[in-house]
Design an enzyme around this catalytic site. Structure first.
Site, short mmCIF file in Angstrom:
data_model
loop_
_atom_site.label_atom_id
_atom_site.label_comp_id
_atom_site.label_asym_id
_atom_site.label_seq_id
_atom_site.Cartn_x
_atom_site.Cartn_y
_atom_site.Cartn_z
N LYS A 71 0.81 -1.23 0.00
CA LYS A 71 0.00 0.00 0.00
C LYS A 71 0.85 1.28 0.00
O LYS A 71 0.45 2.28 -0.58
CB LYS A 71 -0.92 0.02 1.22
CG LYS A 71 -2.13 -0.88 1.09
CD LYS A 71 -2.94 -0.87 2.38
CE LYS A 71 -4.40 -0.63 2.11
NZ LYS A 71 -5.24 -0.64 3.29
N ASP A 108 -10.17 4.18 1.80
CA ASP A 108 -10.47 3.61 3.13
C ASP A 108 -11.22 4.61 4.01
O ASP A 108 -12.17 4.24 4.72
CB ASP A 108 -9.18 3.18 3.84
CG ASP A 108 -8.76 1.77 3.45
OD1 ASP A 108 -9.58 1.01 2.92
OD2 ASP A 108 -7.57 1.43 3.68
P1 NAP Z 1 -1.04 -2.20 10.15
O1 NAP Z 1 -0.63 -1.01 9.36
O2 NAP Z 1 -0.21 -3.43 10.14
O3 NAP Z 1 -1.26 -1.73 11.67
C1 NAP Z 1 -1.60 -2.66 12.67
C2 NAP Z 1 -2.02 -1.92 13.94
O4 NAP Z 1 -2.44 -2.89 14.90
C3 NAP Z 1 -0.88 -1.13 14.58
O5 NAP Z 1 -1.44 -0.02 15.25
C4 NAP Z 1 -0.32 -2.15 15.58
O6 NAP Z 1 0.36 -1.56 16.68
C5 NAP Z 1 -1.59 -2.80 16.06
N1 NAP Z 1 -1.33 -4.14 16.59
C6 NAP Z 1 -1.02 -5.25 15.88
N2 NAP Z 1 -0.85 -6.32 16.72
C7 NAP Z 1 -1.04 -5.83 17.99
C8 NAP Z 1 -0.99 -6.42 19.27
N3 NAP Z 1 -0.72 -7.72 19.45
N4 NAP Z 1 -1.24 -5.64 20.34
C9 NAP Z 1 -1.53 -4.33 20.19
N5 NAP Z 1 -1.59 -3.71 19.00
C10 NAP Z 1 -1.34 -4.45 17.90
O7 NAP Z 1 -2.49 -2.71 9.67
P2 NAP Z 1 -3.69 -1.80 9.13
O8 NAP Z 1 -3.68 -1.84 7.65
O9 NAP Z 1 -3.67 -0.50 9.82
O10 NAP Z 1 -4.96 -2.67 9.58
C11 NAP Z 1 -5.40 -2.72 10.93
C12 NAP Z 1 -6.66 -3.56 11.01
O11 NAP Z 1 -7.72 -2.93 10.28
C13 NAP Z 1 -6.51 -4.97 10.42
O12 NAP Z 1 -7.21 -5.88 11.23
C14 NAP Z 1 -7.17 -4.85 9.06
O13 NAP Z 1 -7.69 -6.10 8.61
C15 NAP Z 1 -8.28 -3.87 9.36
N6 NAP Z 1 -8.72 -3.11 8.18
C16 NAP Z 1 -10.02 -3.20 7.86
C17 NAP Z 1 -10.51 -2.48 6.79
C18 NAP Z 1 -11.96 -2.56 6.43
O14 NAP Z 1 -12.31 -2.20 5.31
N7 NAP Z 1 -12.80 -2.99 7.36
C19 NAP Z 1 -9.64 -1.68 6.03
C20 NAP Z 1 -8.29 -1.61 6.40
C21 NAP Z 1 -7.84 -2.35 7.49
P3 NAP Z 1 1.95 -1.28 16.61
O15 NAP Z 1 2.11 0.02 15.89
O16 NAP Z 1 2.35 -1.22 18.02
O17 NAP Z 1 2.55 -2.44 15.86
#
Ligand code: NAP
Length: 279
Positions: A71, A108
């Protein structure tokens, strides 16, 4: 040189992509509107990204969705980047224009807001602070869109505090960074609560924050949609809050992309949800 009409193709580029629900969603809309196109999941390694993006339009692709881990990288490979994609620092949608240029957008934030407007019709983002958990790509889109719709204050927590602080630097004084271990305290008086972290997702730890301080009128939403009803949503519903799951965001963020690629604005309704959830 091809001189006859082609079947329009789109797809999703990521690695892995086998879990993606986007093919089901777009294929549902293609069938529904009688469009003779296809939407294909493509597992692409980082090193091959530039070459693949250059080749796809030649094979009839009108655009692609982009997911983890590409991305951010695709921004540098695009010819035109929308302001919102630049602000978020990531693109989830590419449009291959007829002039050969690649246009990068991020839908998004649009999907996030449209989902809340459709499924919590009383939601008023200006009526109080929002609490946001997470500081990854999805959280950046959420924060940008909440600012755009006039949310007066955004309380942000992230496991890695430095990433939340970085968002504050970029998005400004409306962002107040809170301590991860005291996340429950930031809920007092909030109109909106968003889990934009991957906590609560299948295979990840649960999201555990006491909701006692949360007003009953708050709208609580989770970006995680596997499972559909996360623990956060269940607990928020138990105390009388309106809850909205993340599947609606996934569908809404796809609608403008489908329109740009295939020329029809698709409906986002129960039939669409059922199609995505069908196993
Ligand atoms: P990302 O860039 O990898 O960010 C992940 C986030 O989750 C970071 O803030 C990370 O914290 C936190 N995290 C991961 N594991 C953790 C743990 N064990 N304990 C505490 N915090 C944790 O991913 P993203 O793209 O932002 O996506 C985040 C979520 O949103 C995913 O589940 C994704 O599937 C969902 N999402 C949904 C949609 C939708 O259309 N519904 C769209 C986009 C994303 P750190 O910074 O500390 O690592």
């Amino acid at each position: 040189m091809i001189d006859h009409p082609r079947i329009p193709l789109a797809g999703v580029i990521g690695s892995p992509v086998a879990h993606s629900r986007s093919p089901r969603l777009h294929m549902h809309w293609l069938h529904r509107y009688g469009i003779p196109g296809h939407y294909i999941p493509m597992d692409v390694a980082q090193n091959d990204l530039r070459e693949i993006l250059a080749a796809l339009p030649k094979a009839g692709f009108v655009g692609v969705n982009v997911t983890i881990p590409h991305k951010e990288t695709v921004l540098a490979l695009a010819d035109v980047v929308t302001d919102r994609a630049a602000l978020i620092g990531a693109a989830n949608t590419l449009i291959f224009r007829k002039d050969g240029r690649i246009h990068a957008d991020n839908t998004d934030g649009y999907g996030f807001i449209a989902n809340l407007r459709q499924n919590a019709s009383d939601w008023n983002p200006t009526s109080g602070p929002a609490a946001v958990v997470g500081a990854g790509g999805a959280a950046r889109a959420v924060v940008a869109s909440l600012i755009e719709v006039g949310t007066p204050e955004i309380r942000l927590v992230n496991r890695t505090r430095a990433r939340a602080e970085a968002l504050r630097q970029e998005f400004g004084a409306k962002i107040i960074v809170h301590d991860w271990v005291q996340a429950g305290n930031m809920l007092e008086g909030c109109a909106t609560v968003v889990n934009a972290s991957s906590l609560g997702m299948e295979g990840k730890p649960e999201f555990r924050v006491p909701l006692d301080a949360l007003p009953k009128g708050a709208v609580v939403t989770d970006l995680v949609y596997t499972p559909l009803r996360t623990r956060l949503l269940e607990e928020a519903a138990d105390i009388g809050c309106k809850t909205v799951d993340g599947l609606g965001m996934l569908i809404h963020q796809a609608a403008p992309a489908f329109e740009r690629w295939f020329g029809t604005r698709p409906d986002v309704d129960q039939a669409t949800r059922d199609a995505v959830l069908r196993t």
